[in-house]
Scaffold this motif. Sequence first.
Motif, PDB file in Angstrom:
ATOM      1  N   LEU A 159       0.850  -1.183   0.000  1.00  0.00           N
ATOM      2  CA  LEU A 159       0.000   0.000   0.000  1.00  0.00           C
ATOM      3  C   LEU A 159       0.888   1.237   0.000  1.00  0.00           C
ATOM      4  CD1 LEU A 159      -3.027   0.899   0.305  1.00  0.00           C
ATOM      5  CD2 LEU A 159      -2.623   0.926   2.778  1.00  0.00           C
ATOM      6  N   LEU A 160       0.712   2.110  -0.998  1.00  0.00           N
ATOM      7  CA  LEU A 160       1.446   3.366  -1.090  1.00  0.00           C
ATOM      8  C   LEU A 160       0.551   4.495  -0.609  1.00  0.00           C
ATOM      9  CD1 LEU A 160       3.194   1.507  -2.899  1.00  0.00           C
ATOM     10  CD2 LEU A 160       3.379   3.401  -4.527  1.00  0.00           C
ATOM     11  N   LEU A 161       0.947   5.152   0.478  1.00  0.00           N
ATOM     12  CA  LEU A 161       0.169   6.256   1.046  1.00  0.00           C
ATOM     13  C   LEU A 161       0.944   7.552   0.856  1.00  0.00           C
ATOM     14  CD1 LEU A 161      -0.957   4.666   4.462  1.00  0.00           C
ATOM     15  CD2 LEU A 161      -2.213   4.725   2.304  1.00  0.00           C
ATOM     16  N   ASP A 162       0.426   8.435   0.025  1.00  0.00           N
ATOM     17  CA  ASP A 162       1.113   9.689  -0.283  1.00  0.00           C
ATOM     18  C   ASP A 162       0.547  10.814   0.574  1.00  0.00           C
ATOM     19  OD1 ASP A 162       2.700  11.609  -1.389  1.00  0.00           O
ATOM     20  OD2 ASP A 162       1.937  11.431  -3.429  1.00  0.00           O
ATOM     21  N   GLU A 163       1.347  11.281   1.540  1.00  0.00           N
ATOM     22  CA  GLU A 163       0.992  12.401   2.420  1.00  0.00           C
ATOM     23  C   GLU A 163      -0.390  12.228   3.070  1.00  0.00           C
ATOM     24  OE1 GLU A 163       3.095  14.794   3.107  1.00  0.00           O
ATOM     25  OE2 GLU A 163       4.487  15.012   1.432  1.00  0.00           O
ATOM     26  N   PRO A 164      -0.626  11.132   3.788  1.00  0.00           N
ATOM     27  CA  PRO A 164      -1.962  10.907   4.343  1.00  0.00           C
ATOM     28  C   PRO A 164      -2.375  11.890   5.431  1.00  0.00           C
ATOM     29  CG  PRO A 164      -0.437   9.271   5.189  1.00  0.00           C
ATOM     30  CD  PRO A 164       0.290  10.015   4.104  1.00  0.00           C
ATOM     31  N   SER A 165      -1.413  12.593   6.053  1.00  0.00           N
ATOM     32  CA  SER A 165      -1.761  13.527   7.125  1.00  0.00           C
ATOM     33  C   SER A 165      -1.934  14.958   6.634  1.00  0.00           C
ATOM     34  CB  SER A 165      -0.673  13.497   8.216  1.00  0.00           C
ATOM     35  OG  SER A 165       0.511  14.146   7.788  1.00  0.00           O
ATOM     36  N   GLU A 166      -1.662  15.193   5.355  1.00  0.00           N
ATOM     37  CA  GLU A 166      -1.638  16.567   4.844  1.00  0.00           C
ATOM     38  C   GLU A 166      -3.011  17.235   4.920  1.00  0.00           C
ATOM     39  OE1 GLU A 166       0.198  18.978   1.019  1.00  0.00           O
ATOM     40  OE2 GLU A 166      -0.655  16.994   0.710  1.00  0.00           O
ATOM     41  N   GLY A 167      -3.045  18.439   5.475  1.00  0.00           N
ATOM     42  CA  GLY A 167      -4.255  19.250   5.485  1.00  0.00           C
ATOM     43  C   GLY A 167      -5.341  18.792   6.439  1.00  0.00           C
ATOM     44  N   LEU A 168      -5.018  17.894   7.362  1.00  0.00           N
ATOM     45  CA  LEU A 168      -6.026  17.376   8.285  1.00  0.00           C
ATOM     46  C   LEU A 168      -5.819  17.950   9.679  1.00  0.00           C
ATOM     47  CD1 LEU A 168      -6.059  13.605   7.229  1.00  0.00           C
ATOM     48  CD2 LEU A 168      -7.563  15.441   6.450  1.00  0.00           C
ATOM     49  N   ALA A 169      -6.916  18.060  10.430  1.00  0.00           N
ATOM     50  CA  ALA A 169      -6.852  18.540  11.801  1.00  0.00           C
ATOM     51  C   ALA A 169      -6.061  17.553  12.667  1.00  0.00           C
ATOM     52  CB  ALA A 169      -8.264  18.708  12.360  1.00  0.00           C
ATOM     53  N   PRO A 170      -5.399  18.030  13.724  1.00  0.00           N
ATOM     54  CA  PRO A 170      -4.575  17.147  14.558  1.00  0.00           C
ATOM     55  C   PRO A 170      -5.304  15.913  15.072  1.00  0.00           C
ATOM     56  CG  PRO A 170      -4.119  19.430  15.106  1.00  0.00           C
ATOM     57  CD  PRO A 170      -5.266  19.440  14.135  1.00  0.00           C
ATOM     58  N   ILE A 171      -6.557  16.037  15.462  1.00  0.00           N
ATOM     59  CA  ILE A 171      -7.282  14.873  15.972  1.00  0.00           C
ATOM     60  C   ILE A 171      -7.502  13.829  14.876  1.00  0.00           C
ATOM     61  CG2 ILE A 171      -9.582  15.878  15.553  1.00  0.00           C
ATOM     62  CD1 ILE A 171     -10.464  14.524  18.191  1.00  0.00           C
ATOM     63  N   ILE A 172      -7.694  14.290  13.636  1.00  0.00           N
ATOM     64  CA  ILE A 172      -7.867  13.368  12.509  1.00  0.00           C
ATOM     65  C   ILE A 172      -6.531  12.739  12.136  1.00  0.00           C
ATOM     66  CG2 ILE A 172      -8.684  13.125  10.142  1.00  0.00           C
ATOM     67  CD1 ILE A 172     -10.860  13.748  12.197  1.00  0.00           C
ATOM     68  N   VAL A 173      -5.455  13.518  12.237  1.00  0.00           N
ATOM     69  CA  VAL A 173      -4.116  12.967  11.971  1.00  0.00           C
ATOM     70  C   VAL A 173      -3.832  11.821  12.937  1.00  0.00           C
ATOM     71  CG1 VAL A 173      -1.636  13.459  12.040  1.00  0.00           C
ATOM     72  CG2 VAL A 173      -3.199  15.091  10.971  1.00  0.00           C
ATOM     73  N   ARG A 174      -4.208  11.989  14.202  1.00  0.00           N
ATOM     74  CA  ARG A 174      -4.010  10.904  15.175  1.00  0.00           C
ATOM     75  C   ARG A 174      -4.827   9.678  14.790  1.00  0.00           C
ATOM     76  NH1 ARG A 174      -3.872  15.292  18.833  1.00  0.00           N
ATOM     77  NH2 ARG A 174      -6.078  15.063  19.346  1.00  0.00           N
ATOM     78  N   ALA A 175      -6.052   9.897  14.309  1.00  0.00           N
ATOM     79  CA  ALA A 175      -6.898   8.769  13.901  1.00  0.00           C
ATOM     80  C   ALA A 175      -6.292   8.035  12.698  1.00  0.00           C
ATOM     81  CB  ALA A 175      -8.301   9.258  13.570  1.00  0.00           C
ATOM     82  N   ILE A 176      -5.745   8.791  11.731  1.00  0.00           N
ATOM     83  CA  ILE A 176      -5.084   8.173  10.577  1.00  0.00           C
ATOM     84  C   ILE A 176      -3.852   7.396  11.040  1.00  0.00           C
ATOM     85  CG2 ILE A 176      -3.841   8.631   8.424  1.00  0.00           C
ATOM     86  CD1 ILE A 176      -6.791   9.057   8.070  1.00  0.00           C
ATOM     87  N   GLY A 177      -3.124   7.961  11.991  1.00  0.00           N
ATOM     88  CA  GLY A 177      -1.961   7.261  12.540  1.00  0.00           C
ATOM     89  C   GLY A 177      -2.357   5.957  13.216  1.00  0.00           C
ATOM     90  N   ASP A 178      -3.436   5.985  13.993  1.00  0.00           N
ATOM     91  CA  ASP A 178      -3.922   4.759  14.642  1.00  0.00           C
ATOM     92  C   ASP A 178      -4.310   3.711  13.602  1.00  0.00           C
ATOM     93  OD1 ASP A 178      -3.550   5.902  17.129  1.00  0.00           O
ATOM     94  OD2 ASP A 178      -5.655   6.494  17.381  1.00  0.00           O
ATOM     95  N   LEU A 179      -4.940   4.163  12.514  1.00  0.00           N
ATOM     96  CA  LEU A 179      -5.342   3.246  11.450  1.00  0.00           C
ATOM     97  C   LEU A 179      -4.119   2.597  10.800  1.00  0.00           C
ATOM     98  CD1 LEU A 179      -7.297   2.013   9.368  1.00  0.00           C
ATOM     99  CD2 LEU A 179      -7.125   4.153   8.087  1.00  0.00           C
ATOM    100  N   ILE A 180      -3.086   3.386  10.517  1.00  0.00           N
ATOM    101  CA  ILE A 180      -1.882   2.840   9.882  1.00  0.00           C
ATOM    102  C   ILE A 180      -1.207   1.837  10.815  1.00  0.00           C
ATOM    103  CG2 ILE A 180       0.407   3.412   8.971  1.00  0.00           C
ATOM    104  CD1 ILE A 180      -0.812   6.093   8.040  1.00  0.00           C
ATOM    105  N   ARG A 181      -1.181   2.138  12.110  1.00  0.00           N
ATOM    106  CA  ARG A 181      -0.608   1.181  13.065  1.00  0.00           C
ATOM    107  C   ARG A 181      -1.399  -0.129  13.073  1.00  0.00           C
ATOM    108  NH1 ARG A 181       1.116   5.744  16.009  1.00  0.00           N
ATOM    109  NH2 ARG A 181      -1.013   6.109  16.751  1.00  0.00           N
ATOM    110  N   THR A 182      -2.723  -0.016  12.999  1.00  0.00           N
ATOM    111  CA  THR A 182      -3.563  -1.221  12.946  1.00  0.00           C
ATOM    112  C   THR A 182      -3.251  -2.051  11.707  1.00  0.00           C
ATOM    113  OG1 THR A 182      -5.357  -0.171  14.182  1.00  0.00           O
ATOM    114  CG2 THR A 182      -5.942  -2.054  12.815  1.00  0.00           C
ATOM    115  N   LEU A 183      -3.124  -1.382  10.560  1.00  0.00           N
ATOM    116  CA  LEU A 183      -2.802  -2.102   9.320  1.00  0.00           C
ATOM    117  C   LEU A 183      -1.434  -2.753   9.413  1.00  0.00           C
ATOM    118  CD1 LEU A 183      -4.129   0.482   6.693  1.00  0.00           C
ATOM    119  CD2 LEU A 183      -5.218  -1.665   7.388  1.00  0.00           C
ATOM    120  N   ARG A 184      -0.477  -2.049  10.019  1.00  0.00           N
ATOM    121  CA  ARG A 184       0.864  -2.614  10.189  1.00  0.00           C
ATOM    122  C   ARG A 184       0.803  -3.876  11.038  1.00  0.00           C
ATOM    123  NH1 ARG A 184       4.681   0.842  13.810  1.00  0.00           N
ATOM    124  NH2 ARG A 184       3.579  -0.345  15.396  1.00  0.00           N
TER     125      ARG A 184
END
Length: 237
Positions: A159-184
Amino acid sequence: MAAPILEVRAADVFYGASQILFGIDLAVERGQTMALLGRNGAGKSTTFKAIAGIAPPRRGQIALSGTTVSGKPPYLVARAGIGYVPEDRQVFPEHTVEDNLIVGAKPGPRGDRHWTTARIYEVFPILAGMRHRIAGRLSGGEQQMLTIARTLMGNPDILLLDEPSEGLAPIIVRAIGDLIRTLREMGVTILLAEQNMHFCMGIATHATVIDKGQVVYSDTIAALRGNEAVMQRYLAV
């Protein structure tokens, strides 16, 4: 040492007469989460486009599980097992969340269908409650999750993720980070392009740093964390 699932060897990429990437070498092993780090304009997105077949290298080679994919059109690269999530969160805005997922559904390169709508809703519970919502009415973070989920529906090898945190609010960035950790933790192999170094530190297992179209550093994320000189020279804003 296991053979890389994705290997980029000495790739030169041009846009017209302008050379953007210079001899890029990159290797990702199965199960790794590799962060491709660099400042804005360093060549991260071009590297992803080269891998996906959108900006094929003029010289060098890209291989997936030992099979050369460089030179093939993007749809064949996708069928070979590359799942590409671009930085601009491209959803089908007039269709529902579930329609977007169904559009992305296909078997993996060996015919496997590990990712189904049922499994997506287990891993992305926020999307389960929005399955009938029109995608164009989702927030930026929700669209980012939908784009990742739709790409997984293609059962890619990486899976290639290009700048998944760009332009998102900090709380959403944390949620995206949690999702990536789950996938890992689920064993998904991920190549993640980011200029947000701090976002990657708690997510990635390995890091490659790119600057002015060239790889300048590659090691574990722990080694990068201890290398203040590299972080200050190539990643500090």
